[in-house]
Design a protein around this motif. Structure first.
Motif, short mmCIF file in Angstrom:
data_model
loop_
_atom_site.label_atom_id
_atom_site.label_comp_id
_atom_site.label_asym_id
_atom_site.label_seq_id
_atom_site.Cartn_x
_atom_site.Cartn_y
_atom_site.Cartn_z
N UNK A 4 25.24 -11.32 -41.31
CA UNK A 4 26.55 -10.67 -41.37
C UNK A 4 27.15 -10.56 -39.98
N UNK A 5 26.36 -10.19 -38.98
CA UNK A 5 26.87 -10.06 -37.60
C UNK A 5 27.35 -11.41 -37.08
N UNK A 6 26.58 -12.46 -37.35
CA UNK A 6 26.99 -13.78 -36.90
C UNK A 6 28.30 -14.20 -37.57
N UNK A 7 28.44 -13.83 -38.86
CA UNK A 7 29.66 -14.18 -39.57
C UNK A 7 30.87 -13.43 -39.01
N UNK A 8 30.67 -12.17 -38.64
CA UNK A 8 31.76 -11.40 -38.04
C UNK A 8 32.19 -12.00 -36.71
N UNK A 9 31.22 -12.44 -35.92
CA UNK A 9 31.56 -13.09 -34.65
C UNK A 9 32.32 -14.39 -34.89
N UNK A 14 37.59 -17.27 -34.86
CA UNK A 14 38.67 -17.98 -35.54
C UNK A 14 40.00 -17.25 -35.38
N UNK A 15 39.99 -15.93 -35.47
CA UNK A 15 41.22 -15.16 -35.33
C UNK A 15 41.80 -15.27 -33.92
N UNK A 40 34.89 -8.72 -44.60
CA UNK A 40 34.59 -8.87 -43.17
C UNK A 40 35.76 -8.40 -42.31
N UNK A 41 36.98 -8.65 -42.76
CA UNK A 41 38.15 -8.16 -42.04
C UNK A 41 38.13 -6.64 -41.99
N UNK A 42 37.79 -6.01 -43.12
CA UNK A 42 37.70 -4.55 -43.15
C UNK A 42 36.64 -4.05 -42.17
N UNK A 43 35.53 -4.77 -42.04
CA UNK A 43 34.48 -4.37 -41.10
C UNK A 43 34.98 -4.48 -39.65
N UNK A 44 35.70 -5.56 -39.36
CA UNK A 44 36.25 -5.69 -38.00
C UNK A 44 37.24 -4.58 -37.70
N UNK A 45 38.06 -4.24 -38.68
CA UNK A 45 39.02 -3.15 -38.46
C UNK A 45 38.30 -1.82 -38.30
N UNK A 46 37.17 -1.67 -38.99
CA UNK A 46 36.37 -0.47 -38.81
C UNK A 46 35.75 -0.36 -37.44
N UNK A 47 35.59 -1.52 -36.76
CA UNK A 47 35.08 -1.55 -35.39
C UNK A 47 36.23 -1.51 -34.37
N UNK A 48 37.42 -1.17 -34.84
CA UNK A 48 38.62 -1.00 -33.99
C UNK A 48 39.20 -2.32 -33.49
N UNK A 49 38.89 -3.43 -34.15
CA UNK A 49 39.58 -4.67 -33.84
C UNK A 49 40.92 -4.67 -34.58
N UNK A 50 42.04 -4.92 -33.89
CA UNK A 50 43.35 -4.80 -34.51
C UNK A 50 43.72 -6.01 -35.37
N UNK A 51 43.04 -6.17 -36.50
CA UNK A 51 43.35 -7.28 -37.41
C UNK A 51 44.48 -6.84 -38.33
N UNK A 52 45.58 -7.58 -38.27
CA UNK A 52 46.75 -7.26 -39.09
C UNK A 52 46.76 -8.14 -40.33
N UNK A 64 46.10 -8.65 -33.81
CA UNK A 64 47.19 -8.02 -33.09
C UNK A 64 46.74 -7.46 -31.76
N UNK A 65 47.66 -6.77 -31.09
CA UNK A 65 47.34 -6.14 -29.80
C UNK A 65 46.88 -4.71 -30.05
N UNK A 66 45.83 -4.32 -29.40
CA UNK A 66 45.29 -2.98 -29.57
C UNK A 66 45.27 -2.22 -28.26
N UNK A 67 44.60 -1.07 -28.27
CA UNK A 67 44.53 -0.24 -27.07
C UNK A 67 43.60 -0.82 -26.03
N UNK A 68 42.65 -1.65 -26.45
CA UNK A 68 41.70 -2.26 -25.52
C UNK A 68 41.61 -3.75 -25.81
N UNK A 69 41.23 -4.52 -24.81
CA UNK A 69 41.08 -5.96 -24.96
C UNK A 69 39.76 -6.26 -25.66
N UNK A 70 39.79 -6.91 -26.81
CA UNK A 70 38.53 -7.23 -27.49
C UNK A 70 37.80 -8.35 -26.76
N UNK A 71 36.49 -8.46 -26.98
CA UNK A 71 35.74 -9.54 -26.33
C UNK A 71 36.28 -10.91 -26.75
N UNK A 72 36.38 -11.83 -25.79
CA UNK A 72 36.82 -13.19 -26.09
C UNK A 72 35.61 -14.06 -26.36
#
Length: 329
Positions: A4-9, A14-15, A40-52, A64-72
Motif C-alpha cells: 500500500x505504501x509503495x502504491x501511494x508513492x 504520477x500526480x 488511495x487519494x483519500x489516504x493521501x489527503x488524510x496525510x495532508x497532501x492537497x489532492x483536488x 494542488x498547492x498546500x501550506x507545505x511543499x510535499x516531497x518530490x
C-alpha cells in the motif's frame, strides 16, 4: 502495508508528473481499479497532501498547492537533470539564486545513490558570473511565467529604454533568456503591437498571493513562430554604435566565437559571412572583432576603421614595429 505504501508513492509520483489525471487513467497506470484509486487519494489527503478532485464529465485528480511543499519523487534522469541545472543556476541572472541553488544541490546529492552521483560528476559544468548583469527578482520571474502559462493579461509598470516610466497592459506569451538578461515576448494591448520587454525593468501588479489576476486571453502566434529568434532579432541592435564587417570565416564559427548577444551573422558562403554588431562604442567593437582571430573587412562605419588603426598602432609599438601608416624601408 508495504504494498500500500509503495502504491501511494507511485500515485503521488504520477500526480506530480502532469497537471491532471482522470480516475481511469490512474487506474490503468497503476494496475488497480478506480475504486482503489479513490481510496488511495483519500489516504493521501488524510496525510495532508492537497489532492483536488474535479467533478462532472471532465473532472479528474490534480495535486494542488498546500501550506507545505510535499516531497518530490524523481526518476533517475529527472534527478540528474535537476542536479545539473542547480550547478548552473549561479549564472542565471536571477537575484539570490546562487547560494539557494547550492543549498538545494547539497541536499539532493546527500540522498542520491552512488550511481547517480557518478553520472552527475561526469558532466563537466562550470559557470562564470558575467561582469555586468541585470538581476531579476525571482518572484517577478515566477509571476510572469505563471501569466504566460495561464494566458492572463498583466498590468505592469515598465521603465523604457530611455528611463521613462510607463504603464502597460500586455498579453505575456513567452519568456526568453538571452545573453545575460531575461526578456518577455508580449502583445501590448495599449500599442496594438508586439513588444520585447526586459523582465528586470518591469513591476507587475499582482494579487496578494503574488499571482496574476487579469482576464484570460486567446493565445497569439509569435511572428516567425520562434520566440527566441524573435527576441534575438529585436535586441541585437539596441546599443548606440553599430557596424558591419565581412568576415572570412564560416558563419557558424563566428556565432560560436562572438561572446556578445548584440550581433547578427548572415551567411555569405561556406567560408564567409557578414556580421552586424551593436556595441557601446567603436572601441568595444574593435575588441570583439580582434577576438575573432581571422581576417575581416570593414563595410561601415569609417569610425570603426579609425579605431582599428589606433589599436593596430598600439600593438605595433608593443613589439617595436613600424606604425601601420608608416612606410617600411
Amino acid at each position: 502495508m508495504l504494498e500500500t505504501s509503495a502504491r501511494l508513492l507511485r500515485l503521488l509520483s504520477l500526480l506530480q508528473a502532469r497537471p491532471e489525471w482522470t480516475g481511469p487513467e490512474l487506474a490503468e497506470r497503476m494496475g488497480v481499479t478506480t475504486r482503489t484509486v479513490r481510496r488511495d487519494v483519500d489516504k493521501l489527503r488524510g496525510l495532508d497532501y492537497p489532492v483536488e478532485v474535479g467533478f462532472g464529465p471532465g473532472g479528474g485528480y490534480r495535486l494542488g498547492s498546500g501550506a507545505a511543499l510535499p516531497p518530490l519523487l524523481l526518476d533517475d534522469d529527472e534527478a540528474v537533470a535537476v542536479a545539473v541545472t542547480l550547478r548552473t543556476a549561479a549564472g542565471s541572472g536571477v537575484a539570490g539564486t546562487g547560494e539557494t541553488a547550492l543549498a538545494a544541490l547539497v541536499k539532493l546529492e546527500r540522498i542520491l545513490p552512488a550511481r547517480l552521483r557518478a553520472r552527475i560528476t561526469a558532466i563537466p559544468v562550470a559557470t562564470v558570473a558575467p561582469r555586468v548583469a541585470a538581476t531579476v527578482d525571482p518572484a517577478v520571474l515566477a509571476a510572469v511565467g505563471a501569466a504566460c502559462r495561464d494566458r492572463r493579461v498583466l498590468e505592469i509598470d515598465y521603465t523604457a529604454r530611455d528611463g521613462a516610466p510607463t504603464r502597460r497592459h500586455i498579453e505575456p506569451i513567452h519568456l526568453v533568456a538571452w545573453g545575460r538578461r531575461w526578456y518577455l515576448v508580449a502583445w501590448d494591448r495599449d500599442r496594438d503591437d508586439w513588444r520585447t520587454l526586459r523582465v528586470d525593468r518591469m513591476v507587475p501588479r499582482l494579487a496578494p498571493d503574488g499571482l496574476p489576476t487579469g482576464p484570460r486571453f486567446a493565445a497569439r502566434a509569435v511572428p516567425g513562430g520562434d520566440p527566441a529568434a524573435f527576441v534575438a532579432d529585436r535586441v541585437a541592435d539596441v546599443r548606440p554604435f553599430r557596424c558591419v564587417v565581412r568576415v572570412a570565416a564560416p558563419a557558424e564559427r563566428v556565432r560560436a566565437t562572438i561572446w556578445t548577444d548584440q550581433v547578427r551573422v548572415e551567411e555569405l558562403g561556406p567560408d564567409a559571412c557578414r556580421v552586424r554588431l551593436s556595441t557601446d562604442d567603436a572601441r568595444a567593437a574593435a575588441l570583439i572583432l580582434t577576438g575573432l582571430d581571422t581576417d575581416f573587412v570593414v563595410e561601415s562605419p569609417d569610425t570603426l576603421g579609425d579605431e582599428l588603426r589606433r589599436v593596430a598602432d598600439r600593438y605595433a609599438r608593443a613589439v617595436g614595429a613600424p606604425r601601420v601608416d608608416q612606410p617600411v624601408d
